[in-house]
Write a protein that holds these residues in place. Structure first.
Motif, PDB file in Angstrom:
ATOM      1  N   ARG A 172      -2.996   9.113  -2.614  1.00  0.00           N
ATOM      2  CA  ARG A 172      -3.461   8.752  -1.272  1.00  0.00           C
ATOM      3  C   ARG A 172      -4.675   7.817  -1.294  1.00  0.00           C
ATOM      4  O   ARG A 172      -4.743   6.864  -0.527  1.00  0.00           O
ATOM      5  CB  ARG A 172      -3.787  10.029  -0.515  1.00  0.00           C
ATOM      6  CG  ARG A 172      -4.163   9.794   0.894  1.00  0.00           C
ATOM      7  CD  ARG A 172      -4.349  11.090   1.617  1.00  0.00           C
ATOM      8  NE  ARG A 172      -4.680  10.820   3.005  1.00  0.00           N
ATOM      9  CZ  ARG A 172      -5.238  11.683   3.798  1.00  0.00           C
ATOM     10  NH1 ARG A 172      -5.526  12.891   3.363  1.00  0.00           N
ATOM     11  NH2 ARG A 172      -5.509  11.361   5.040  1.00  0.00           N
TER      12      ARG A 172
ATOM     13  N   PRO B  96       0.812  -1.225   0.000  1.00  0.00           N
ATOM     14  CA  PRO B  96       0.000   0.000   0.000  1.00  0.00           C
ATOM     15  C   PRO B  96       0.849   1.281   0.000  1.00  0.00           C
ATOM     16  O   PRO B  96       0.459   2.281  -0.601  1.00  0.00           O
ATOM     17  CB  PRO B  96      -0.831  -0.114   1.279  1.00  0.00           C
ATOM     18  CG  PRO B  96      -0.982  -1.576   1.486  1.00  0.00           C
ATOM     19  CD  PRO B  96       0.348  -2.160   1.048  1.00  0.00           C
ATOM     20  N   GLN B  97       2.005   1.252   0.637  1.00  0.00           N
ATOM     21  CA  GLN B  97       2.891   2.411   0.620  1.00  0.00           C
ATOM     22  C   GLN B  97       3.381   2.677  -0.815  1.00  0.00           C
ATOM     23  O   GLN B  97       3.436   3.820  -1.251  1.00  0.00           O
ATOM     24  CB  GLN B  97       4.077   2.164   1.551  1.00  0.00           C
ATOM     25  CG  GLN B  97       4.968   3.358   1.744  1.00  0.00           C
ATOM     26  CD  GLN B  97       6.124   3.048   2.685  1.00  0.00           C
ATOM     27  OE1 GLN B  97       6.498   1.905   2.895  1.00  0.00           O
ATOM     28  NE2 GLN B  97       6.686   4.099   3.256  1.00  0.00           N
TER      29      GLN B  97
ATOM     30  N   THR C  74      -4.552  -0.428   1.406  1.00  0.00           N
ATOM     31  CA  THR C  74      -4.457  -0.760   2.829  1.00  0.00           C
ATOM     32  C   THR C  74      -5.680  -1.543   3.288  1.00  0.00           C
ATOM     33  O   THR C  74      -5.569  -2.546   4.017  1.00  0.00           O
ATOM     34  CB  THR C  74      -4.303   0.523   3.674  1.00  0.00           C
ATOM     35  OG1 THR C  74      -3.116   1.198   3.269  1.00  0.00           O
ATOM     36  CG2 THR C  74      -4.242   0.211   5.154  1.00  0.00           C
TER      37      THR C  74
ATOM     38  N   ARG D   8       0.421   4.150  -2.700  1.00  0.00           N
ATOM     39  CA  ARG D   8       0.180   5.535  -2.297  1.00  0.00           C
ATOM     40  C   ARG D   8       1.176   6.469  -2.988  1.00  0.00           C
ATOM     41  O   ARG D   8       0.805   7.522  -3.490  1.00  0.00           O
ATOM     42  CB  ARG D   8       0.307   5.673  -0.783  1.00  0.00           C
ATOM     43  CG  ARG D   8      -0.017   7.059  -0.257  1.00  0.00           C
ATOM     44  CD  ARG D   8       0.025   7.130   1.270  1.00  0.00           C
ATOM     45  NE  ARG D   8      -0.985   6.257   1.835  1.00  0.00           N
ATOM     46  CZ  ARG D   8      -0.718   5.147   2.551  1.00  0.00           C
ATOM     47  NH1 ARG D   8       0.518   4.793   2.799  1.00  0.00           N
ATOM     48  NH2 ARG D   8      -1.693   4.412   3.022  1.00  0.00           N
ATOM     49  N   THR D   9       2.431   6.061  -3.033  1.00  0.00           N
ATOM     50  CA  THR D   9       3.459   6.898  -3.646  1.00  0.00           C
ATOM     51  C   THR D   9       3.234   7.027  -5.155  1.00  0.00           C
ATOM     52  O   THR D   9       3.371   8.100  -5.719  1.00  0.00           O
ATOM     53  CB  THR D   9       4.853   6.311  -3.374  1.00  0.00           C
ATOM     54  OG1 THR D   9       5.043   6.238  -1.965  1.00  0.00           O
ATOM     55  CG2 THR D   9       5.942   7.160  -3.980  1.00  0.00           C
TER      56      THR D   9
ATOM     57  N   GLY E 289      -3.692   4.313  -2.158  1.00  0.00           N
ATOM     58  CA  GLY E 289      -2.980   3.731  -1.017  1.00  0.00           C
ATOM     59  C   GLY E 289      -3.937   3.296   0.085  1.00  0.00           C
ATOM     60  O   GLY E 289      -3.767   2.241   0.691  1.00  0.00           O
TER      61      GLY E 289
END
Length: 175
Positions: A118, A109-110, A125, A113-114, A121
């Motif tokens: 958002r 998920p990180q 998550t 997100r990147t 991500g």
């Protein structure tokens, strides 16, 4: 108590002690000093090992046993769709492994997100959280069932022992 039950309990305790001792020995030898080192394995894993590690995180014994049962009940042709997700996941993680290592991401998920923002991500998550709830439930269920089979513990008592052991043996944050 029956001789077989005593033997089972002794083997189980010896196994658990051996696991803890081996982990302590490896912990002293390792160059891992922080939680980031632990999560990223010091960034020393080859891409294929990293992809395999990510895949095995999501595919546990419950999936394997459940998959075998599914194939038995529905036939091999239908099972192609059941196992297709695992194959697609392995291929996707294989492609992502290099980027995950290069960017030092802790989680998929990180990475999402990147790369995608958002909201993506957050969705990633939630998907991982739901997946891990199912995985954790199958692991706890399997553990308490095994404890109730090889010891005189009831399933409830086996569940309590499983929760304590799994909680105690789970990695702790080092940072």
């Amino acid at each position: 108590m029956e001789h077989r039950t005593v033997t089972n309990i002794v083997v189980l305790i010896c196994y658990l002690l051996l696991m803890v001792a081996f982990a302590a020995w490896l912990g002293k030898r390792a160059k891992i000093k922080t939680g980031t080192d632990f999560v990223l394995a010091g960034q020393s894993l080859p891409a294929w090992v990293l992809a395999g590690t990510l895949l095995t995180t999501f595919v546990g014994s419950g999936s394997i046993i459940g998959g075998a049962s599914f194939v038995f009940q529905n036939g091999p042709l239908v099972s192609i769709f059941f196992f297709l997700g695992t194959l697609l996941g392995a291929l996707t993680l294989g492609f992502l492994a290099q980027k995950i290592r290069r960017k030092s991401f802790h989680t998929v998920p990180q990475l999402l997100r990147t790369r995608f923002g958002r909201n993506t991500g957050t969705i990633g998550t939630l998907i991982v959280l739901v997946a891990f709830m199912g995985i954790a439930a199958t692991q706890f269920t399997g553990a308490y069932y095994i404890f109730s089979l090889i010891t005189p513990l009831s399933q409830t008592q086996g569940a309590v022992v499983a929760v304590l052991l799994i909680t105690f043996l789970a990695p702790r944050r080092m940072d």
